[in-house]
Design a protein around this motif. Structure first.
Motif, PDB file in Angstrom:
ATOM      1  N   ILE A  78       0.842  -1.193   0.000  1.00 50.84           N
ATOM      2  CA  ILE A  78       0.000   0.000   0.000  1.00 50.84           C
ATOM      3  C   ILE A  78       0.880   1.247   0.000  1.00 50.84           C
ATOM      4  O   ILE A  78       1.805   1.372   0.794  1.00 50.84           O
ATOM      5  N   GLU A  79       0.580   2.170  -0.914  1.00 55.89           N
ATOM      6  CA  GLU A  79       1.289   3.446  -0.969  1.00 55.89           C
ATOM      7  C   GLU A  79       0.530   4.455  -0.120  1.00 55.89           C
ATOM      8  O   GLU A  79      -0.709   4.473  -0.118  1.00 55.89           O
ATOM      9  N   LEU A  80       1.282   5.294   0.587  1.00 50.73           N
ATOM     10  CA  LEU A  80       0.701   6.270   1.503  1.00 50.73           C
ATOM     11  C   LEU A  80       0.946   7.686   1.005  1.00 50.73           C
ATOM     12  O   LEU A  80       2.062   8.031   0.608  1.00 50.73           O
ATOM     13  N   TYR A  81      -0.098   8.502   1.055  1.00 44.18           N
ATOM     14  CA  TYR A  81      -0.077   9.838   0.473  1.00 44.18           C
ATOM     15  C   TYR A  81      -0.428  10.906   1.505  1.00 44.18           C
ATOM     16  O   TYR A  81      -1.115  10.630   2.487  1.00 44.18           O
ATOM     17  N   VAL A  82       0.032  12.132   1.215  1.00 47.89           N
ATOM     18  CA  VAL A  82      -0.372  13.320   1.970  1.00 47.89           C
ATOM     19  C   VAL A  82      -0.716  14.411   0.960  1.00 47.89           C
ATOM     20  O   VAL A  82      -0.216  14.404  -0.164  1.00 47.89           O
ATOM     21  N   PRO A  83      -1.572  15.367   1.364  1.00 47.39           N
ATOM     22  CA  PRO A  83      -1.848  16.498   0.473  1.00 47.39           C
ATOM     23  C   PRO A  83      -0.576  17.315   0.242  1.00 47.39           C
ATOM     24  O   PRO A  83       0.246  17.483   1.144  1.00 47.39           O
ATOM     25  N   ARG A  84      -0.403  17.814  -0.956  1.00 43.51           N
ATOM     26  CA  ARG A  84       0.793  18.569  -1.357  1.00 43.51           C
ATOM     27  C   ARG A  84       1.091  19.718  -0.399  1.00 43.51           C
ATOM     28  O   ARG A  84       2.235  19.987  -0.064  1.00 43.51           O
ATOM     29  N   GLU A  85       0.052  20.395   0.083  1.00 42.17           N
ATOM     30  CA  GLU A  85       0.295  21.578   0.929  1.00 42.17           C
ATOM     31  C   GLU A  85       0.866  21.233   2.297  1.00 42.17           C
ATOM     32  O   GLU A  85       1.350  22.110   3.003  1.00 42.17           O
ATOM     33  N   LYS A  86       0.848  19.969   2.701  1.00 43.40           N
ATOM     34  CA  LYS A  86       1.451  19.583   3.978  1.00 43.40           C
ATOM     35  C   LYS A  86       2.969  19.450   3.883  1.00 43.40           C
ATOM     36  O   LYS A  86       3.647  19.382   4.898  1.00 43.40           O
ATOM     37  N   LEU A  87       3.495  19.404   2.677  1.00 48.02           N
ATOM     38  CA  LEU A  87       4.931  19.253   2.490  1.00 48.02           C
ATOM     39  C   LEU A  87       5.637  20.590   2.640  1.00 48.02           C
ATOM     40  O   LEU A  87       5.053  21.643   2.371  1.00 48.02           O
ATOM     41  N   PRO A  88       6.903  20.579   3.057  1.00 50.45           N
ATOM     42  CA  PRO A  88       7.632  21.840   3.188  1.00 50.45           C
ATOM     43  C   PRO A  88       7.845  22.512   1.835  1.00 50.45           C
ATOM     44  O   PRO A  88       7.865  21.852   0.792  1.00 50.45           O
ATOM     45  N   ALA A  89       7.990  23.824   1.872  1.00 54.70           N
ATOM     46  CA  ALA A  89       8.267  24.579   0.642  1.00 54.70           C
ATOM     47  C   ALA A  89       9.623  24.151   0.094  1.00 54.70           C
ATOM     48  O   ALA A  89      10.511  23.746   0.843  1.00 54.70           O
ATOM     49  N   ASP A  91      13.217  24.916  -2.076  1.00 53.94           N
ATOM     50  CA  ASP A  91      14.159  25.997  -2.344  1.00 53.94           C
ATOM     51  C   ASP A  91      14.142  26.296  -3.838  1.00 53.94           C
ATOM     52  O   ASP A  91      13.556  25.564  -4.634  1.00 53.94           O
ATOM     53  N   GLU A  92      14.829  27.370  -4.216  1.00 54.50           N
ATOM     54  CA  GLU A  92      14.944  27.706  -5.629  1.00 54.50           C
ATOM     55  C   GLU A  92      15.623  26.553  -6.367  1.00 54.50           C
ATOM     56  O   GLU A  92      16.588  25.966  -5.873  1.00 54.50           O
ATOM     57  N   ASP A  93      15.123  26.213  -7.534  1.00 50.67           N
ATOM     58  CA  ASP A  93      15.633  25.123  -8.370  1.00 50.67           C
ATOM     59  C   ASP A  93      15.467  23.755  -7.723  1.00 50.67           C
ATOM     60  O   ASP A  93      16.174  22.814  -8.074  1.00 50.67           O
ATOM     61  N   GLU A  94      14.549  23.605  -6.773  1.00 49.21           N
ATOM     62  CA  GLU A  94      14.176  22.309  -6.224  1.00 49.21           C
ATOM     63  C   GLU A  94      12.693  22.111  -6.480  1.00 49.21           C
ATOM     64  O   GLU A  94      11.906  23.057  -6.333  1.00 49.21           O
ATOM     65  N   TYR A  95      12.321  20.891  -6.853  1.00 52.70           N
ATOM     66  CA  TYR A  95      10.937  20.622  -7.226  1.00 52.70           C
ATOM     67  C   TYR A  95      10.534  19.245  -6.727  1.00 52.70           C
ATOM     68  O   TYR A  95      11.344  18.331  -6.705  1.00 52.70           O
ATOM     69  N   TYR A  96       9.288  19.121  -6.356  1.00 48.30           N
ATOM     70  CA  TYR A  96       8.741  17.806  -6.086  1.00 48.30           C
ATOM     71  C   TYR A  96       8.398  17.170  -7.432  1.00 48.30           C
ATOM     72  O   TYR A  96       7.954  17.861  -8.359  1.00 48.30           O
ATOM     73  N   HIS A  97       8.624  15.876  -7.529  1.00 45.10           N
ATOM     74  CA  HIS A  97       8.317  15.169  -8.778  1.00 45.10           C
ATOM     75  C   HIS A  97       6.894  15.464  -9.228  1.00 45.10           C
ATOM     76  O   HIS A  97       6.641  15.690 -10.409  1.00 45.10           O
ATOM     77  N   THR A  98       5.966  15.456  -8.296  1.00 43.35           N
ATOM     78  CA  THR A  98       4.560  15.666  -8.637  1.00 43.35           C
ATOM     79  C   THR A  98       4.314  17.023  -9.289  1.00 43.35           C
ATOM     80  O   THR A  98       3.388  17.184 -10.062  1.00 43.35           O
ATOM     81  N   ASP A  99       5.164  18.028  -8.987  1.00 48.56           N
ATOM     82  CA  ASP A  99       5.017  19.344  -9.597  1.00 48.56           C
ATOM     83  C   ASP A  99       5.470  19.353 -11.050  1.00 48.56           C
ATOM     84  O   ASP A  99       5.023  20.184 -11.841  1.00 48.56           O
ATOM     85  N   LEU A 100       6.369  18.437 -11.405  1.00 54.64           N
ATOM     86  CA  LEU A 100       6.943  18.414 -12.752  1.00 54.64           C
ATOM     87  C   LEU A 100       6.201  17.482 -13.703  1.00 54.64           C
ATOM     88  O   LEU A 100       6.110  17.755 -14.902  1.00 54.64           O
TER      89      LEU A 100
END
Length: 191
Positions: A78-89, A91-100
């Motif tokens: 089972i994969e476990l998820y959280v809403p995107r807004e619960k994750l930390p911001a 830095d510049e030039d860093e991205y979450y995979h889901t954003d890309l």
């Protein structure tokens, strides 16, 4: 509804008291405890970590309400998820995979290449996978040299295609035509 981000996957049962191996996808493996209840992608089930300890390359965790090995075995995979807004911001030039994933990919001249299908890391650095409308996918280094611009608001990434791709010209020395693989977040912009 907010985008969900996969932060962990439950593995095999561990012991007889309901513990499981927990593979986390967060920089700090214990961060999964700070996000509150974790849910399945469809949101039908929620899991709250009761205890967690570090193992070799994963955590050993127990969930509230899971007390036996049989119950733990049913959770495997089972994969476990959280809403995107619960994750930390980021830095510049860093991205979450889901954003890309899903962004349009265009050349520096604005020509469409396709869509971002995935971000991979096979140990030598991050790789961006682009799915063109037709043909095979492109695997390129996710570096400042190859991806000079990420425009999340505009929904696109700009790709500077390498001049030479290994294997295109049999006479080239592969060690000189292969781009260096670097993380976008730390890349200097040099190939």
């Amino acid at each position: 509804m907010s985008a969900l981000v996969c932060v962990a996957r439950i593995g095999a049962a561990h012991g007889v008291r309901g513990a499981v191996k927990l593979w986390t996808f967060t920089e700090d493996p214990f961060a999964v405890r700070r996000y509150g209840p974790l849910s399945t992608k469809d949101g039908r089930r929620q899991f709250e970590i009761a205890q967690a300890r570090e193992a070799r390359d994963h955590l050993v965790a127990t969930f509230k309400g899971v007390a036996t090995r049989d119950e733990a075995e049913r959770l495997n995979g089972i994969e476990l998820y959280v809403p995107r807004e619960k994750l930390p911001a980021t830095d510049e030039d860093e991205y979450y995979h889901t954003d890309l994933i899903g962004l349009a990919a265009v050349t520096t001249d604005g020509e469409p290449l396709g869509r971002v299908l995935a971000i991979h890391n096979f140990g030598a650095g991050d790789i961006i996978e682009i799915a063109p409308p037709k043909g095979t996918t492109l695997l390129l280094p996710f570096s400042n040299a190859v991806v000079p611009e990420v425009d999340l608001t505009g929904g696109r990434v700009v790709i500077a295609l390498p001049q030479e791709i290994e294997g295109e010209d049999e006479g080239n020395d592969p060690s000189t035509s292969r781009p260096r693989l670097v993380r976008k977040a730390h890349g200097s912009g040099d190939p």
